[in-house]
Design a protein around this motif. Sequence first.
Motif, PDB file in Angstrom:
ATOM      1  N   ASP A   1       5.666   5.827  11.460  1.00 41.38           N
ATOM      2  CA  ASP A   1       4.502   5.908  10.575  1.00 41.38           C
ATOM      3  C   ASP A   1       3.411   6.791  11.156  1.00 41.38           C
ATOM      4  OD1 ASP A   1       4.622   4.276   8.005  1.00 41.38           O
ATOM      5  OD2 ASP A   1       5.485   2.878   9.426  1.00 41.38           O
ATOM      6  N   VAL A   2       3.241   6.770  12.481  1.00 43.07           N
ATOM      7  CA  VAL A   2       2.279   7.666  13.127  1.00 43.07           C
ATOM      8  C   VAL A   2       2.662   9.118  12.863  1.00 43.07           C
ATOM      9  CG1 VAL A   2       1.577   8.562  15.390  1.00 43.07           C
ATOM     10  CG2 VAL A   2       1.400   6.123  14.916  1.00 43.07           C
TER      11      VAL A   2
ATOM     12  N   LEU B   1       0.351  11.809  10.911  1.00 47.26           N
ATOM     13  CA  LEU B   1      -0.127  13.050  11.518  1.00 47.26           C
ATOM     14  C   LEU B   1       0.328  14.263  10.712  1.00 47.26           C
ATOM     15  CD1 LEU B   1       0.312  12.326  15.326  1.00 47.26           C
ATOM     16  CD2 LEU B   1      -1.822  12.543  14.055  1.00 47.26           C
ATOM     17  N   ALA B   2       1.490  14.174  10.074  1.00 42.92           N
ATOM     18  CA  ALA B   2       1.951  15.270   9.219  1.00 42.92           C
ATOM     19  C   ALA B   2       1.051  15.445   7.996  1.00 42.92           C
ATOM     20  CB  ALA B   2       3.394  15.014   8.782  1.00 42.92           C
ATOM     21  N   LEU B   3       0.449  14.339   7.533  1.00 43.12           N
ATOM     22  CA  LEU B   3      -0.432  14.384   6.361  1.00 43.12           C
ATOM     23  C   LEU B   3      -1.886  14.690   6.724  1.00 43.12           C
ATOM     24  CD1 LEU B   3       0.978  11.207   4.582  1.00 43.12           C
ATOM     25  CD2 LEU B   3       1.037  13.514   3.616  1.00 43.12           C
ATOM     26  N   TYR B   4      -2.270  14.435   7.970  1.00 44.61           N
ATOM     27  CA  TYR B   4      -3.681  14.482   8.373  1.00 44.61           C
ATOM     28  C   TYR B   4      -4.170  15.910   8.559  1.00 44.61           C
ATOM     29  CZ  TYR B   4      -7.919  13.783  11.161  1.00 44.61           C
ATOM     30  OH  TYR B   4      -9.198  13.804  11.634  1.00 44.61           O
TER      31      TYR B   4
ATOM     32  N   HIS C   1       0.242   4.709   5.432  1.00 45.57           N
ATOM     33  CA  HIS C   1       0.949   4.766   6.723  1.00 45.57           C
ATOM     34  C   HIS C   1       0.038   4.289   7.849  1.00 45.57           C
ATOM     35  CE1 HIS C   1       4.658   6.492   5.290  1.00 45.57           C
ATOM     36  NE2 HIS C   1       4.008   7.476   4.675  1.00 45.57           N
ATOM     37  N   HIS C   2      -1.246   4.589   7.737  1.00 41.98           N
ATOM     38  CA  HIS C   2      -2.236   4.101   8.708  1.00 41.98           C
ATOM     39  C   HIS C   2      -2.166   2.576   8.802  1.00 41.98           C
ATOM     40  CE1 HIS C   2      -6.834   4.068   9.863  1.00 41.98           C
ATOM     41  NE2 HIS C   2      -6.086   3.486  10.775  1.00 41.98           N
TER      42      HIS C   2
ATOM     43  N   LEU D   1       0.834  -1.207   0.000  1.00 41.96           N
ATOM     44  CA  LEU D   1       0.000   0.000   0.000  1.00 41.96           C
ATOM     45  C   LEU D   1       0.870   1.258   0.000  1.00 41.96           C
ATOM     46  CD1 LEU D   1      -2.771  -1.083   2.537  1.00 41.96           C
ATOM     47  CD2 LEU D   1      -3.114  -0.621   0.099  1.00 41.96           C
ATOM     48  N   VAL D   2       1.957   1.231   0.790  1.00 39.47           N
ATOM     49  CA  VAL D   2       2.871   2.378   0.811  1.00 39.47           C
ATOM     50  C   VAL D   2       3.492   2.575  -0.570  1.00 39.47           C
ATOM     51  CG1 VAL D   2       5.028   3.268   1.781  1.00 39.47           C
ATOM     52  CG2 VAL D   2       3.347   2.185   3.288  1.00 39.47           C
TER      53      VAL D   2
END
Length: 585
Positions: free
Chosen positions: A307-308, A312-315, A288-289, A271-272
């Motif tokens: 990955d968290v 969070l940087a993308l969210y 990443h989720h 997926l990544v």
Amino acid sequence: KTVLESGLLADRDGRYVLTGALPPMAIPATLQDSLMARLERLSPVKEVAQIGSVIGREFTYELMLAVSPMDAGELTEALSILVSAELVYVRGEPPEATYVFKHALVQDAAYASLLRARRQQLHTRIAEALQDKFPEAVARRPELLAFHYAAAGLEERAGEYWTRAGRQSMERSEYAEAGSHFANALALLRKAPESPARQREEAQLVLDQQNTLMALKGAGSPEAGRMAEEAVRISAPLGDDPLHFRARWADWMYNSLAGNLPAASERADRLVEMAGRVGMSDLRLQAHHARWTTAFLRGQVTITRDDVEQGLALYDIDLHRGHWAIYGLHDPGVCARATGGCALWQAGLAERGAGVALDAIRVGDALGHPFSRSVALWYAGFYSMMVGDARAARGHAEPMAEIAAEAKLALPAALSKFTSAWATGQQGEPGRGAELMEATFRAQLNAKQRGYLTFLGTFLAAAKLELGRVDDCLNLLDELQQISVETHQKLFISDVHRLRAEALRRADARSPGIEAEYRSAVRIAEEQGALALQLRAATGFADWMAAAGREEAGTKLLKPVYEQFTEGFDTPDLKAARALLDRIG
């Protein structure tokens, strides 16, 4: 009713008398025939009963007026006759009246008296009347239109409204209803000729239905797994398309929560890679989720944290607040914070972990979505169990249980039971707590939902040990070790070895296996980056060394681990380590 409606009797002074000679009478042999005979005797208003039967068990005066060829006066009189005959009941007065067939069989009899072509004609008229004159009712309950279009033979339009009804039910967290609507839409769609458009729509509906199964049965249930595999198969020809990404994501989630972690890790990595090729930030966030969730279950603390942080940087809560409806029924920002809180505790950052875990609850409450809120609460419960805070654990378990009951969520319901049971054991009822934890643990195992079991099992094993049930504790630890081997779950596997060392100490403090188990616990925790678990194992190991007169060796082992901490000194594990160092150092 048959005799009274025949006109042969009259009511005089509270008794019935014959109005004439008694002719031969044929009483229908079945209830259905009897109802049909009554409708025939009411032939002037029979059509009204038939139209009502097509609308449903309950119908309004306004909709009947919109569909019936009668004017308002004729319709009011006809409905009054049906009410007097006690074939229907009425609530209110026209035009605000609502009518209900006395029994479903009355409706069935009226409906059966219609020819198929006439039924379809009426269903079409009703659907059109609903659309034209009652748009608010259609917006609120699109399944009404879906039902009438399907019965009218207009399957494409029916499928559209079944789909709309399913997604509306999903938004309301009415998962059983949503699943039924999606199943109806799929059944109609699969009658349509093969085409690229049908392929995409079918994949979408299968994924929607898979979401309902995750909520009702659990993400790791065989039913959810089969539906995810079907979505992957249907969408595979689409290639690097977001819809195929979604299908592969659903398949990853099933494998992760069913305990097939090597397969889940492989799928998360793919997926990544796929998200990187496509270049969409939404897909990168969800890739990443996937990886942080599987890494967490595998005890890979460093990977989980990385990955968290990327997630969070993308969210962005405004951009991604609808992701729960597409990916796993929960918000990725909530999940990142919730998982991250537990990972931070394992890394030795208890205070930061506590703040992040509470922030997950805040974001979940802001979104107001039940499953996202339950994810925040179950990880907050995990965090509370990790730090040994029974009061906080119960404070998270109780609202989670309420959400799970209201929205019929399987996994949160189970996890709330386990968390609450652990708190019961910690708050003065150790036997009862162990019994309740065992029941939930076994139920999850029997349901083949093995996600989190190595973690949860350590708390059950510790409870058995505290009760003095050493053999039971050792047997359970062997079982957890086997689950870990079969699923590659390594979450809290260090504690499995530590607890085995503690149990062996209870049985015989000179057992040759004690040191090997402690060493395994310390080594595994260090390799995982789980400083908190490393400290816990080192404290037990140092205590055992000190009891054998090896205080210097115990201090040499424990002190360097303790000195790596920069926060969380009020937590039970750090207090225990400090007290031991003060005693033996």
